[in-house]
Design an enzyme around this catalytic site. Sequence first.
Site, PDB file in Angstrom:
ATOM      1  N   THR A 185      26.688 -84.351  32.174  1.00 10.96           N
ATOM      2  CA  THR A 185      25.718 -84.115  33.192  1.00 10.96           C
ATOM      3  C   THR A 185      26.754 -82.876  33.526  1.00 10.96           C
ATOM      4  OG1 THR A 185      26.629 -85.650  34.549  1.00 10.96           O
ATOM      5  CG2 THR A 185      24.544 -86.004  32.882  1.00 10.96           C
ATOM      6  N   GLU A 330      20.675 -86.462  30.698  1.00 12.38           N
ATOM      7  CA  GLU A 330      19.913 -87.947  31.026  1.00 12.38           C
ATOM      8  C   GLU A 330      18.713 -88.528  29.772  1.00 12.38           C
ATOM      9  OE1 GLU A 330      20.871 -86.740  33.665  1.00 12.38           O
ATOM     10  OE2 GLU A 330      22.356 -88.353  34.418  1.00 12.38           O
ATOM     11  N   LYS A 439      15.914 -88.658  55.674  1.00  9.07           N
ATOM     12  CA  LYS A 439      15.504 -89.438  55.779  1.00  9.07           C
ATOM     13  C   LYS A 439      15.149 -89.554  57.772  1.00  9.07           C
ATOM     14  CE  LYS A 439      16.209 -91.566  52.490  1.00  9.07           C
ATOM     15  NZ  LYS A 439      17.294 -91.130  51.670  1.00  9.07           N
ATOM     16  N   TRP A 444      10.040 -89.814  55.168  1.00 10.92           N
ATOM     17  CA  TRP A 444      10.567 -88.831  54.068  1.00 10.92           C
ATOM     18  C   TRP A 444      10.500 -87.713  54.184  1.00 10.92           C
ATOM     19  CZ3 TRP A 444      10.716 -92.060  48.730  1.00 10.92           C
ATOM     20  CH2 TRP A 444      11.369 -93.173  48.403  1.00 10.92           C
TER      21      TRP A 444
END
Lengths: 544, 544
Positions: A185, A330, A439, A444
Site C-alpha cells: 500500500t 487490499e 469530528k 461528522w
Amino acid sequence: MLGLMQDRSLLCHRVLEHAARQHGGRRVVSRLHDGSIAVTNYAQMESRAMRVSQRLLAEGIQQGDRIGTLAWSNANHLECWFGIAGAGAVYHPINPRLFSEQIAFIINDAKDRILLVDIAFVPLVESLADRLPSVERYVILTHRSSMPETSLRNAIAYEDWIAEGDASYRWPDFDENSAASLAYTSGTTGQPKGVLYSHRSIVLMSLIANSPDMYGFSANDIVLQVVPMCHANGWTWPFSAPMAGASLVLPGPGLDGASLSELLQSEKVTCTGGVPTVWKSVLDHLDAQGEKLTHLKRIYIGGSPCPRSMIQAFNERHGVEVRSAFGATEMGPMSAICSLMPETNGLEGEAMMDLRQTQGRPPFLVEFKICDEHGRRLPWDGQTSGHLRVRGPCIVQAYYGKPKGSALDEEGFFDTGDVATINRHGYVRLTDRAKDLVKSGGEWISSVDLENLASDHPGVREAAVIGARHPKWDERPLLLAVRREGAKPDKAEILEFLSGKVARWWLPDDIVFVDELPHTATGKLDKKVLRAKYADHLVERIPE
Amino acid sequence: MLGLMQDRSLLCHRVLEHAARQHGGRRVVSRLHDGSIAVTNYAQMESRAMRVSQRLLAEGIQQGDRIGTLAWSNANHLECWFGIAGAGAVYHPINPRLFSEQIAFIINDAKDRILLVDIAFVPLVESLADRLPSVERYVILTHRSSMPETSLRNAIAYEDWIAEGDASYRWPDFDENSAASLAYTSGTTGQPKGVLYSHRSIVLMSLIANSPDMYGFSANDIVLQVVPMCHANGWTWPFSAPMAGASLVLPGPGLDGASLSELLQSEKVTCTGGVPTVWKSVLDHLDAQGEKLTHLKRIYIGGSPCPRSMIQAFNERHGVEVRSAFGATEMGPMSAICSLMPETNGLEGEAMMDLRQTQGRPPFLVEFKICDEHGRRLPWDGQTSGHLRVRGPCIVQAYYGKPKGSALDEEGFFDTGDVATINRHGYVRLTDRAKDLVKSGGEWISSVDLENLASDHPGVREAAVIGARHPKWDERPLLLAVRREGAKPDKAEILEFLSGKVARWWLPDDIVFVDELPHTATGKLDKKVLRAKYADHLVERIPE
C-alpha cells in the site's frame, strides 16, 4: 460428495498460455525509456516468460521466494511477472516514485532475493544497495550492449540472463492459493503494508473484471495500461487484457498528456483508465492542440474522485463514456465500477452526474456493508454513512507477515478505512476516509465533500480540509487552498461560495491560502503532513 | 507460501444472494402451464429458495443427497435449484421428453430421495412410481388448492411444503468442490450418463460465460431462457443472468414459435439462444405474421449446426447478431462461442458466413486440442481434422459412479466424441461426430458436411447420412432425405446438386427418400435407429 469435474488450478500463467494459444499474434506495444515504440505479441511474450521461469529455477529460486521488479509498464516487465509467477515465486512490483527510504523498507520487508530493474533506475538502486542484504542479484532490463557500468551485486543484462531456455518447457500446476504477488500500500498512515495476492485471487478478479458492467474487455479491445503496473497490480489489467485476447499498450515512463494522447490515437486505443490527475493533463493537451479522440470508447477513473467537469469533457467533447472505478491494493484491487442499469439508465442532468460521481456497484464475489462504530449494519438509504467493509475471495484477510484473518471483523469483512453511503440500488458513495473525517461536537463533517466544493470555485486550483483542534468542539474544519494562476479569491469570497451548499455548521472555521499542497508518491493529498503542521492552527488563532 | 486473501468458496447460492442484494427488484418472468405470466424478482426468489433449503434439512436431507426436478423452465423450478444447492444437496434436472424407461433409469441411477414435479408431469411420474424405490417423497410444484388426487408417496403441494421458514436463516459455506448438480447426457449411445457438476465448476463457467465475447450478460440485459433448464444445466444461463443482474424470462412449456415470439416482444428480450429447430419455428411465425423483432440484439444457436439461411434471416430481417455456440453436458456446458475478433472482423460474404458457421473459439479456462487415433496432436491449419479433446476446470473428468479421471487421456483432456478442424486463429469447426464418420477405404467422409449440403437443396427438408456397409470400401455414404412439401427432387437431381461441392468419392452411393427421420428426445438426429435399419442397404442393393 465431491463433483467430478477436472482438477485444474486457477493460475496466473495460464492466462498468458491462453493468450498465446488463442491470440498469439495480438499486439503488445511498449513505449521504451527513450520514447521509441517496441512491438511484440502474446506468443513471443509466453516464450520469453518461460525462459524467465527456467532461469529463476536455475538460480535456485524456491516456491514462494520474492522477486522485486522496479520498472515502468512495458512488455519486459510484464513477461517477468508471468515468468516469476509461473516458476512458483512471487513478483513484488516496487513503485519507483516512493521515497527511497520506503523503497529500502519494502525490499527488506519482502526479503526480495533478486531485483529486476529498468535501466533508468540503476542509479536509484545503487544508492540503496548497501542497505539491501537480501538481494543476491540485480538483473538490468536491457541488452548487454546497453549495460551500464555498475557496482550492483552480480549484475547481469536481462537479455543475457534469459538467453537460454528449453523450448519444450511447460509451466507446472500447483495449489491456486499459492502466493503470486506481493503489493505494498502507498502508506499514507505509517509504513507501507504488504498485500499478498494468491494466484486464485488474481485470476478470479480478472474474470470478474471482464464482465460487461466492469471493464468488459473483448478480443476487439485495445487497452492502454495507464495505471502503472507497480500500483495495485495495475488494476489487474495485465491479466484481464490477455485473458480476453485484447491488445495491450504499455506507456512506459510517458505518462504526460502529450505522450498519452499520441498513444491513444496512434494505437487506436478503445479502453483506458487511471487517476484524474493524468486525465486532466490529457484533456489539457487535447484542448491546446484542438484534437479530438476518435477511437476511445470507455475510460475508467479511480484512485480519487473524478471531477464532474472531467466526466463532461470526455463525454461531450470526445464521445467517451467515463466510469468511476473504486478499489485499493487490499481490495484485489477493484471492488466497484459505476456502470448503469435499468434503475439508473433514465437519469438526466445533475441526477446523472451525481450518479456518475459515485463509486458504483460491486460485481459478483464482492460484498459490501456499512457499519456504525460498534460494527452494527446501517441501512442502504443513500443518506446514512458508515464504515465501508468488504468481503470476497479477492479481498485481503491479513497484511503480509500478520496472522491469518487479522484484518477481518467477526463476519469476515475487511474495513476499507472509507466512510460511505450505499443507496437502495446498491451504489456506493464515499463520503470520506474515516481518519480524515472532522469530528465536530460529536458530529461528522466530510473533508472530501468540502474539498470537492471548494475546488469547484473558479479561483481554486486545489483544496484540502483537515480537522483542526478546537477547545469547544474538539475539531473544526480548516480549509487549505491553492489559488489558480492569476486568480485572487479571498476567504470571504470562498465562504460565500460554500454557503448554502453545505449545512451552516460545516463551513470551515478558517481558510489558509498556500502555494502548494503535499502529495504522496502515488499523487494523493498527504494529510499526515498537513495535520502535523496545521493541527493547532485554530487553537493558536482563537485568542484573536 | 500461500497468499493472504480471504477464504471464500465459489458456491452456486452466492449467485442468488448477490442478485438479491444488488438487483433485488429485477424481474424474473415465468410462463405457467396454463399460458399465463407470473412475475417475481431475485429478492423474493432468494427468500423462497432459503425456505426450500430449510425444508430439505428438516426432512433429513444430507450433504450430497440427490433431489430430482421434473419441471419446465419457471421461477419455482429455479428457486428449487438454488434451495437444493444451498442446502448442500444435489439438484438433478430430468428431461420430461426422455422416454419413460430412460426417466426411470436415471432416477434410479441417481437414487433421488425427493422428486419436485410440475403438475403437468404428475401422470407421467405416477406411471413410473412403482419402479422408483429411492424416492421418499413427491413435491408437486403447485398450491394446495390446485393439488391433484394422486397415488404418489408422501405427495405434498410445494407451497405448503415451503410455507414455513426462519427469516434469519443464512446459507452455509462449504467446500466449493462439493457436488451441486447431476445432469444426464441425452444418450444417443447407450444409456444416459451422469455428469456431476461441482459448485466451483458452475460458478466458474458462469463467470467465463459473462465475458463480452461469450454471452456477456449485463444488468441491462433481458435474457430469454429458451434452452430448457433440464438440458445441460440450461447452458448455465440460470446462473449467468442473476450473476450479472440481468432480468430472466422463463418460457415454461411454451417453446412454439408463437409463444416465444410473443415473449421476445412483450418482455423486450435483448438476448436469447437455443437449438436451430426452435428458431426455425420462431422465424416462420414472424414471417407468417409479417412481424419484426425490435428489442433482440444477440442470439446464441447451438446443439446442432446453425443453417446459413437462419443466420442471414436473423441478421438481415431482424437486425440480430447470431453467434454459434458449442458445448455439451460434459463440457460444463459451453466451450466455445463464435464471436468475432480483429483477424475475422473484416471477412465478407461467403467467408463471413463460413466463419459464422464454425463452432467458434474457446474462452479462458477452456483448452482444445485435436488428435489422431494415437493421441498425437494435429496442426491448427483449418484443414486437418482430428478427435476434439478439451481440458479445463469446468470439464468432466469422470461420469457419475466411475473412478476419478476415468474419462481423461494422459494429458488430462476429455474426448468430446467430435471430429473437428481448428484454424490458425483458433476457431473450431466440427466436421462430424467420431462415430458418424463414414470410413471409406481407410479415408474419412464427413456425414455432417454431406447433410448440410443436401439440406441446402430447395427440395430437401431434412437429410441424414450414415456409413452403410460396403464389400469393397468397408463403408460408403448413404443419404436419407425428407422431401419438402410439394417438391419432388429425385436421386439424379440431388447427386447433380452435390457434384462439384465435394470430392467425387464423397458422393453418396445411394439416396433413399423417407417421410421422416428419427430424432432423440432432445431433437437430434437419431442415427442409431437409422444404422439399425439401413446398415446393410448397400450390400443388399449391390447385386442389382
